[in-house]
Motif scaffolding. Sequence first.
Motif, mmCIF file in Angstrom:
data_model
loop_
_atom_site.group_PDB
_atom_site.id
_atom_site.type_symbol
_atom_site.label_atom_id
_atom_site.label_comp_id
_atom_site.label_asym_id
_atom_site.label_seq_id
_atom_site.Cartn_x
_atom_site.Cartn_y
_atom_site.Cartn_z
ATOM 1 N N ASN A 124 0.807 -1.223 0.000
ATOM 2 C CA ASN A 124 0.000 0.000 0.000
ATOM 3 C C ASN A 124 0.837 1.269 0.000
ATOM 4 O OD1 ASN A 124 -2.457 -1.441 0.082
ATOM 5 N ND2 ASN A 124 -2.293 -1.675 2.306
ATOM 6 N N ARG A 125 2.157 1.135 -0.021
ATOM 7 C CA ARG A 125 3.013 2.325 -0.074
ATOM 8 C C ARG A 125 2.736 3.098 -1.365
ATOM 9 N NH1 ARG A 125 8.561 2.024 2.757
ATOM 10 N NH2 ARG A 125 8.409 0.229 4.166
ATOM 11 N N GLU A 126 2.594 4.402 -1.240
ATOM 12 C CA GLU A 126 2.336 5.209 -2.419
ATOM 13 C C GLU A 126 3.637 5.437 -3.190
ATOM 14 O OE1 GLU A 126 -0.106 8.575 -2.000
ATOM 15 O OE2 GLU A 126 -1.466 7.627 -0.593
ATOM 16 N N VAL A 127 3.515 5.428 -4.497
ATOM 17 C CA VAL A 127 4.674 5.521 -5.375
ATOM 18 C C VAL A 127 4.391 6.542 -6.473
ATOM 19 C CG1 VAL A 127 6.156 4.295 -7.004
ATOM 20 C CG2 VAL A 127 5.329 3.123 -4.965
ATOM 21 N N VAL A 128 5.333 7.437 -6.677
ATOM 22 C CA VAL A 128 5.304 8.321 -7.830
ATOM 23 C C VAL A 128 6.344 7.786 -8.810
ATOM 24 C CG1 VAL A 128 5.766 10.630 -8.698
ATOM 25 C CG2 VAL A 128 4.577 10.342 -6.538
ATOM 26 N N LYS A 129 5.884 7.344 -9.978
ATOM 27 C CA LYS A 129 6.790 6.815 -10.997
ATOM 28 C C LYS A 129 6.776 7.741 -12.211
ATOM 29 C CE LYS A 129 7.307 3.189 -14.450
ATOM 30 N NZ LYS A 129 7.199 4.209 -15.515
#
Length: 444
Positions: A97-102
């Motif tokens: 559930n960690r948010e990621v900006v890719k």
Amino acid sequence: MSAIEEEHVRGGGIFKDISADDDEMQPTVLESLCMNCYQNGTTRLLLTKIPFFKEIIISSFTCANCHWSNTEIQSAGRIQEQGVTYSLRVKSKEDMNREVVKADSATVRIPELDFEIPAFTQKGSLSTIEGLIDRAVAGLEQDQPIRRATDPAVAEKIEEFIEKLKKLKDVKEEFTLIIDDPSGNSFVENPHAPQKDVALSVSHYKRTAQQNATLGIEDEQTGEEDKEKSGDDIDTMRNEVLVFDTNCPECNAPASTNMKLVQIPHFKEVIIMATNCDSCGHRTNEVKSGGATEEQGTRITLHITDPSDMSRDLLKSETCQVLIPELEFELGMAALGGKFTTLEGLLKDIKDLIVSKNPFTCGDSSTSERTEKLQLFGKKLDQLMAGEIDAHIILDDPAGNSYLQNVYAPDPDPEMKIEKYTRTFEQNEELGLNDMKTEGYENS
């Protein structure tokens, strides 16, 4: 004048902060061509700002004729000075559930499956780790019907690999997720902030000439050229404030940057750059070391015993880590950039970064437990600045280019300890020194 230009004139900037107020978050609607049926469809553009990801453009296209739709995120911010690599050891379902900006320039790898999503093969996205895996599965499943008809053996192997990817979401076995972004605009959430995340390692690196060329910011041959300023030019820079034109990193309006060489007593020469934007009021300052990387790293430890310590001058280079052991806090390399300020100014910047400007303390990303923990950390920093907490602050700079004022100079400071140490191979690798040869290269 276009709709975007009109918005820029009215609001003093075209990028709006994310807000629950519908009036503040109205998208720009444009008629555009559908690339599926070649009839006219509708594109909605939302220009907004997300902390840690700078400015972004969210675009959504829908076609009323063939019902084709497409949504993507593009970075509108500037490319960072260094690339970044995030390596996360995924151990539980909570990690999914960690948010990621890719960013679209980022490469995603899962070494255990020998799996890689190359750069520029997907548009930028703001999601979770589970969302990244779902997107990869959807991409592989897209052409499976054709493969089953033309090459059943290949389709069967891809189907087996898809099942392996899906099983990752159950986290029955640990695996490693690596995001390598030469633009420096990608991000992986640390749910334990402001404490260090033992499962997540973040490293910054200097881009190669080829990476600069791929990003379109420098010709591949430019990085190989060695340009030197004459001694007269350096003397001129020492005596004058140089002004050159640039663009504001917030609203992209024309602005001016002032630059000056400054000699810090009992230390070395540094370059101070300051940018002020008359359009949106944004102000930023940055410090670069005017000298070479030192032969040894430097670790400065100050025991904070009095509120007067907050007025000590401080130079934090881009390669410097900041640690406060009593608060279990660690600020990594390149965070906050290079700064020439006071100890109080550095602690205020840390508080703004961790508490005030943290996107995971507000909106849909926030939880009461996380917000409460970060607010408590902010209160402890306030107590530290007020002299109510006995603590140590450590500046650990493997390049040796950071400085903390000794108020007893030239005599030793009884509350401050300065240690020199030999850098590790990994530290030299991060600084780009392992591949640098300055002696004996004529005969190599």
